[in-house]
Scaffold this motif. Structure first.
Motif, mmCIF file in Angstrom:
data_model
loop_
_atom_site.group_PDB
_atom_site.id
_atom_site.type_symbol
_atom_site.label_atom_id
_atom_site.label_comp_id
_atom_site.label_asym_id
_atom_site.label_seq_id
_atom_site.Cartn_x
_atom_site.Cartn_y
_atom_site.Cartn_z
ATOM 1 N N GLN A 102 13.528 18.363 -21.643
ATOM 2 C CA GLN A 102 13.505 19.734 -22.548
ATOM 3 C C GLN A 102 14.811 20.684 -21.832
ATOM 4 O O GLN A 102 14.898 21.660 -22.527
ATOM 5 C CB GLN A 102 12.192 20.458 -22.638
ATOM 6 C CG GLN A 102 11.100 19.735 -23.641
ATOM 7 C CD GLN A 102 9.838 20.442 -23.476
ATOM 8 O OE1 GLN A 102 9.877 21.831 -23.707
ATOM 9 N NE2 GLN A 102 8.785 20.014 -23.268
ATOM 10 N N GLY A 103 14.973 20.292 -20.777
ATOM 11 C CA GLY A 103 16.152 20.845 -20.202
ATOM 12 C C GLY A 103 15.809 21.964 -19.063
ATOM 13 O O GLY A 103 16.668 22.864 -18.606
ATOM 14 N N TYR A 104 14.640 21.772 -18.693
ATOM 15 C CA TYR A 104 14.203 22.705 -17.601
ATOM 16 C C TYR A 104 14.723 22.794 -16.370
ATOM 17 O O TYR A 104 15.062 21.430 -15.916
ATOM 18 C CB TYR A 104 12.515 22.672 -17.411
ATOM 19 C CG TYR A 104 11.896 23.563 -18.666
ATOM 20 C CD1 TYR A 104 11.423 24.748 -18.310
ATOM 21 C CD2 TYR A 104 11.703 23.222 -19.820
ATOM 22 C CE1 TYR A 104 10.676 25.376 -19.287
ATOM 23 C CE2 TYR A 104 10.946 23.651 -20.754
ATOM 24 C CZ TYR A 104 10.643 24.809 -20.677
ATOM 25 O OH TYR A 104 9.920 25.756 -21.458
ATOM 26 N N VAL A 105 14.705 23.629 -15.385
ATOM 27 C CA VAL A 105 15.249 23.821 -14.078
ATOM 28 C C VAL A 105 13.886 24.131 -13.300
ATOM 29 O O VAL A 105 13.125 24.659 -13.770
ATOM 30 C CB VAL A 105 16.545 24.346 -13.651
ATOM 31 C CG1 VAL A 105 15.918 25.767 -13.860
ATOM 32 C CG2 VAL A 105 16.898 24.416 -12.313
ATOM 33 N N LEU A 106 13.845 23.246 -12.194
ATOM 34 C CA LEU A 106 12.398 23.505 -11.316
ATOM 35 C C LEU A 106 12.956 24.240 -10.201
ATOM 36 O O LEU A 106 13.819 23.897 -9.307
ATOM 37 C CB LEU A 106 11.759 22.185 -10.823
ATOM 38 C CG LEU A 106 10.485 22.243 -9.835
ATOM 39 C CD1 LEU A 106 9.377 23.009 -10.696
ATOM 40 C CD2 LEU A 106 10.183 20.722 -9.499
ATOM 41 N N LYS A 107 12.312 25.217 -9.587
ATOM 42 C CA LYS A 107 12.521 25.892 -8.416
ATOM 43 C C LYS A 107 10.985 26.099 -7.754
ATOM 44 O O LYS A 107 10.055 25.919 -8.266
ATOM 45 C CB LYS A 107 12.900 27.318 -8.861
ATOM 46 C CG LYS A 107 14.041 27.420 -9.683
ATOM 47 C CD LYS A 107 14.667 28.881 -9.953
ATOM 48 C CE LYS A 107 16.135 28.979 -10.886
ATOM 49 N NZ LYS A 107 17.351 28.502 -9.790
ATOM 50 N N VAL A 133 19.641 23.790 -2.551
ATOM 51 C CA VAL A 133 20.383 24.962 -2.122
ATOM 52 C C VAL A 133 20.163 26.170 -2.789
ATOM 53 O O VAL A 133 19.778 27.420 -2.498
ATOM 54 C CB VAL A 133 21.719 24.791 -1.941
ATOM 55 C CG1 VAL A 133 22.526 25.848 -1.520
ATOM 56 C CG2 VAL A 133 22.264 23.560 -1.041
ATOM 57 N N GLU A 134 20.046 25.994 -4.147
ATOM 58 C CA GLU A 134 19.808 27.019 -5.173
ATOM 59 C C GLU A 134 18.333 27.327 -5.523
ATOM 60 O O GLU A 134 18.070 28.437 -6.092
ATOM 61 C CB GLU A 134 20.799 26.996 -6.486
ATOM 62 C CG GLU A 134 22.222 27.016 -5.976
ATOM 63 C CD GLU A 134 22.947 26.566 -7.275
ATOM 64 O OE1 GLU A 134 22.414 26.526 -8.569
ATOM 65 O OE2 GLU A 134 24.210 26.363 -7.240
ATOM 66 N N ASP A 135 17.707 26.266 -5.610
ATOM 67 C CA ASP A 135 16.271 26.365 -6.312
ATOM 68 C C ASP A 135 15.182 26.481 -5.171
ATOM 69 O O ASP A 135 14.000 26.418 -5.532
ATOM 70 C CB ASP A 135 16.111 25.134 -7.047
ATOM 71 C CG ASP A 135 17.203 25.167 -8.258
ATOM 72 O OD1 ASP A 135 17.796 26.348 -8.581
ATOM 73 O OD2 ASP A 135 17.496 24.253 -8.584
ATOM 74 N N ILE A 136 15.269 26.508 -3.826
ATOM 75 C CA ILE A 136 14.459 26.909 -3.164
ATOM 76 C C ILE A 136 14.701 28.328 -2.702
ATOM 77 O O ILE A 136 15.438 28.489 -2.115
ATOM 78 C CB ILE A 136 14.612 26.180 -1.916
ATOM 79 C CG1 ILE A 136 14.343 24.649 -1.971
ATOM 80 C CG2 ILE A 136 13.568 26.469 -1.005
ATOM 81 C CD1 ILE A 136 14.277 23.581 -1.061
ATOM 82 N N ILE A 137 13.630 29.038 -3.116
ATOM 83 C CA ILE A 137 13.757 30.657 -2.957
ATOM 84 C C ILE A 137 12.671 30.860 -1.620
ATOM 85 O O ILE A 137 11.468 30.476 -1.927
ATOM 86 C CB ILE A 137 13.182 31.317 -4.328
ATOM 87 C CG1 ILE A 137 14.306 30.958 -5.168
ATOM 88 C CG2 ILE A 137 13.189 32.890 -3.940
ATOM 89 C CD1 ILE A 137 13.833 31.430 -6.766
ATOM 90 N N ASP A 138 12.861 31.791 -0.862
ATOM 91 C CA ASP A 138 11.792 32.023 -0.082
ATOM 92 C C ASP A 138 11.777 33.588 0.265
ATOM 93 O O ASP A 138 12.573 34.626 -0.508
ATOM 94 C CB ASP A 138 12.220 31.591 1.613
ATOM 95 C CG ASP A 138 13.437 31.653 2.178
ATOM 96 O OD1 ASP A 138 14.169 32.394 1.573
ATOM 97 O OD2 ASP A 138 13.742 31.005 3.316
ATOM 98 N N LYS A 139 10.907 34.060 1.208
ATOM 99 C CA LYS A 139 10.777 35.633 1.313
ATOM 100 C C LYS A 139 12.263 35.998 1.633
ATOM 101 O O LYS A 139 12.615 37.404 0.921
ATOM 102 C CB LYS A 139 10.020 35.781 2.656
ATOM 103 C CG LYS A 139 9.928 37.353 2.902
ATOM 104 C CD LYS A 139 8.664 37.456 4.137
ATOM 105 C CE LYS A 139 9.556 36.991 5.297
ATOM 106 N NZ LYS A 139 8.757 37.223 6.620
ATOM 107 N N ASP A 140 13.153 35.806 2.440
ATOM 108 C CA ASP A 140 14.286 36.146 2.746
ATOM 109 C C ASP A 140 15.357 36.130 1.572
ATOM 110 O O ASP A 140 16.032 37.293 1.176
ATOM 111 C CB ASP A 140 15.273 35.437 3.913
ATOM 112 C CG ASP A 140 14.615 35.760 5.190
ATOM 113 O OD1 ASP A 140 13.766 36.658 5.451
ATOM 114 O OD2 ASP A 140 14.661 34.979 6.034
ATOM 115 N N THR A 141 15.242 35.234 0.622
ATOM 116 C CA THR A 141 16.293 35.194 -0.465
ATOM 117 C C THR A 141 15.834 36.421 -1.517
ATOM 118 O O THR A 141 16.597 36.919 -2.009
ATOM 119 C CB THR A 141 15.766 33.793 -1.250
ATOM 120 O OG1 THR A 141 15.994 32.623 -0.567
ATOM 121 C CG2 THR A 141 16.683 33.568 -2.554
ATOM 122 N N ILE A 142 14.311 36.371 -1.606
ATOM 123 C CA ILE A 142 13.685 37.613 -2.406
ATOM 124 C C ILE A 142 14.079 38.797 -1.875
ATOM 125 O O ILE A 142 14.672 39.731 -2.771
ATOM 126 C CB ILE A 142 12.421 37.251 -2.539
ATOM 127 C CG1 ILE A 142 11.590 36.150 -3.241
ATOM 128 C CG2 ILE A 142 11.798 38.755 -3.070
ATOM 129 C CD1 ILE A 142 12.038 36.256 -4.808
#
Length: 159
Positions: A102-107, A133-142
């Motif tokens: 369905q074209g989803y992206v996983l993060k 690089v783009e799809d791993i979000i952590d505390k610092d990213t937020i």
């Protein structure tokens, strides 16, 4: 000066939440992880302009997915387990194949620092869209995203 006030308020809440999740996790008390899904759902909706819903409300303990935006086709796995194994395990879940079609992206959204994971290669057997690089979000990213967003968005979180 409002920017500083709003950022510090949100940053403090994130730091406390992450600290408590880590501390309670050592005691195998995991109820905060559930509340964190709702916290991050609301925060990501504001700062990233998403329309995330908690996938577990619709179907209890759905594999690999905690938050879903059906309009922008985004899946987010929220986790306190910040390891390569966790990512590989999630990527192996069979239900991701239907989302891939369905074209989803996983993060992935981790409560702690995950920058060490962004340079890794993962076993994406269902080939769902996932860029570490783009799809791993952590505390610092937020926190960086909160810092960079408009004051109105920061203020909206406090409402």
């Amino acid at each position: 000066m409002n920017r500083d006030f709003y950022f510090n308020y949100i940053a403090e809440k994130i730091e406390i939440l992450c600290y408590k999740i880590k501390s309670m996790g050592k005691l195998n008390i995991l109820n905060l992880n559930i509340h964190a899904e709702f916290f991050y759902r609301d925060l990501c909706n504001i700062i990233y302009g998403l329309s995330l819903e908690n996938a577990n409300v619709e179907k209890q303990n759905i594999a690999a997915i905690d938050l879903i935006d059906r309009t922008k086709k985004v899946l987010i796995q929220v986790s306190s387990t910040c390891t390569k194994g966790k990512i590989n395990s999630t990527l192996s879940k069979r239900n991701l194949l239907a989302y891939k079609e369905q074209g989803y992206v996983l993060k992935f959204l981790f409560f702690s620092d995950a920058k060490n994971l962004r340079g890794n290669t993962f076993n994406n057997i269902h080939e769902i869209t996932f860029n570490p690089v783009e799809d791993i979000i952590d505390k610092d990213t937020i926190l960086n995203s909160v810092l960079e967003c408009e004051v109105d968005k920061q203020k909206k979180y406090m409402s």
